[in-house]
Design a protein around this motif. Structure first.
Motif, PDB file in Angstrom:
ATOM      1  N   ALA A  22       0.839  -1.208   0.000  1.00 57.44           N
ATOM      2  CA  ALA A  22       0.000   0.000   0.000  1.00 57.44           C
ATOM      3  C   ALA A  22       0.874   1.259   0.000  1.00 57.44           C
ATOM      4  O   ALA A  22       0.596   2.219  -0.732  1.00 57.44           O
ATOM      5  N   PHE A  23       1.946   1.252   0.802  1.00 58.35           N
ATOM      6  CA  PHE A  23       2.874   2.387   0.803  1.00 58.35           C
ATOM      7  C   PHE A  23       3.517   2.572  -0.572  1.00 58.35           C
ATOM      8  O   PHE A  23       3.659   3.693  -1.060  1.00 58.35           O
ATOM      9  N   GLU A  24       3.909   1.471  -1.215  1.00 54.39           N
ATOM     10  CA  GLU A  24       4.521   1.553  -2.553  1.00 54.39           C
ATOM     11  C   GLU A  24       3.530   2.109  -3.564  1.00 54.39           C
ATOM     12  O   GLU A  24       3.888   2.935  -4.416  1.00 54.39           O
ATOM     13  N   ILE A  25       2.275   1.671  -3.482  1.00 52.60           N
ATOM     14  CA  ILE A  25       1.250   2.181  -4.403  1.00 52.60           C
ATOM     15  C   ILE A  25       1.102   3.688  -4.215  1.00 52.60           C
ATOM     16  O   ILE A  25       1.056   4.447  -5.186  1.00 52.60           O
ATOM     17  N   TYR A  26       1.066   4.133  -2.969  1.00 44.38           N
ATOM     18  CA  TYR A  26       0.954   5.563  -2.705  1.00 44.38           C
ATOM     19  C   TYR A  26       2.180   6.320  -3.213  1.00 44.38           C
ATOM     20  O   TYR A  26       2.060   7.366  -3.856  1.00 44.38           O
ATOM     21  N   GLU A  27       3.369   5.790  -2.957  1.00 41.66           N
ATOM     22  CA  GLU A  27       4.606   6.443  -3.415  1.00 41.66           C
ATOM     23  C   GLU A  27       4.623   6.621  -4.926  1.00 41.66           C
ATOM     24  O   GLU A  27       5.053   7.654  -5.435  1.00 41.66           O
ATOM     25  N   HIS A  28       4.146   5.625  -5.664  1.00 43.34           N
ATOM     26  CA  HIS A  28       4.176   5.692  -7.128  1.00 43.34           C
ATOM     27  C   HIS A  28       3.005   6.471  -7.719  1.00 43.34           C
ATOM     28  O   HIS A  28       3.003   6.763  -8.915  1.00 43.34           O
ATOM     29  N   ASN A  29       1.998   6.772  -6.903  1.00 49.31           N
ATOM     30  CA  ASN A  29       0.801   7.439  -7.414  1.00 49.31           C
ATOM     31  C   ASN A  29       0.412   8.667  -6.595  1.00 49.31           C
ATOM     32  O   ASN A  29      -0.727   9.116  -6.659  1.00 49.31           O
ATOM     33  N   PHE A  30       1.353   9.237  -5.834  1.00 52.22           N
ATOM     34  CA  PHE A  30       1.016  10.339  -4.934  1.00 52.22           C
ATOM     35  C   PHE A  30       0.537  11.584  -5.660  1.00 52.22           C
ATOM     36  O   PHE A  30      -0.157  12.416  -5.077  1.00 52.22           O
ATOM     37  N   LYS A  31       0.862  11.733  -6.945  1.00 56.49           N
ATOM     38  CA  LYS A  31       0.411  12.903  -7.705  1.00 56.49           C
ATOM     39  C   LYS A  31      -1.002  12.734  -8.260  1.00 56.49           C
ATOM     40  O   LYS A  31      -1.580  13.687  -8.768  1.00 56.49           O
TER      41      LYS A  31
END
Length: 168
Positions: A22-31
């Motif tokens: 979930a953290f990785e998904i957020y990191e790659h899609n934070f914009k």
């Protein structure tokens, strides 16, 4: 012949893997303003629900949960369906989720509906990657890499008895 069942990940380890994904998904899609978490019916959909829960806890992203239904044994003979309207997913980031990536066949067919609309990108997330890919599918988000023989079977249980087992 009785198959041996070997514990690979216990409930705590599975939860840690899902939280990290979930953290990785957020990191790659934070914009992004929002993402679509599309779980393949069965354990993939349950994993998608868990990823969504963690994503909502750690990020301001709006995430929509979608169920992708298909016949995993004969994907060509069955229709691939979504539990929402395709137009609701237009120009969105899609994260296709399943429990185990073996050959990539299920992921390849699971993408079919998303190829009929304009999406921003399609990424894949999997709890266990067995790396026996026959299709050009590589998961962007992986909980656990597991070297297995093609004859081995990986069993993922997400629920009361959460665990990952290797059956041989």
């Amino acid at each position: 012949m009785v198959s041996e069942k070997t514990l690979i990940l216990d409930a705590r380890q599975v939860q840690e893997k899902i939280k990290r994904m979930a953290f990785e998904i957020y990191e790659h899609n934070f914009k992004e303003k929002n993402v679509v978490i599309a779980g393949i019916d069965g354990q993939g959909y349950i994993l998608a629900q868990l990823l969504l829960k963690h994503l909502q806890e750690i990020s301001p992203l709006e995430a929509k949960l979608v169920k992708v239904s298909l016949d995993k044994l004969s994907p060509l003979q069955s229709e691939v369906t979504l539990d929402c309207e395709l137009r609701d997913l237009k120009k969105k980031c899609i994260i296709l989720v399943d429990d185990v990536l073996n050959t990539g066949r299920t992921f390849a067919y699971g993408m079919k509906p998303f190829l009929n609309i304009e999406v921003k990108k399609i990424e894949t997330a999997v709890l266990v990657n067995r790396s026996h890919t026959l299709f050009p599918i590589y998961p962007q988000y992986t909980g656990y890499e597991l070297a297995t023989t093609i004859k081995d079977h990986v069993e993922v249980n997400l629920g009361k008895e959460t665990a990952v087992y290797l059956l041989d």
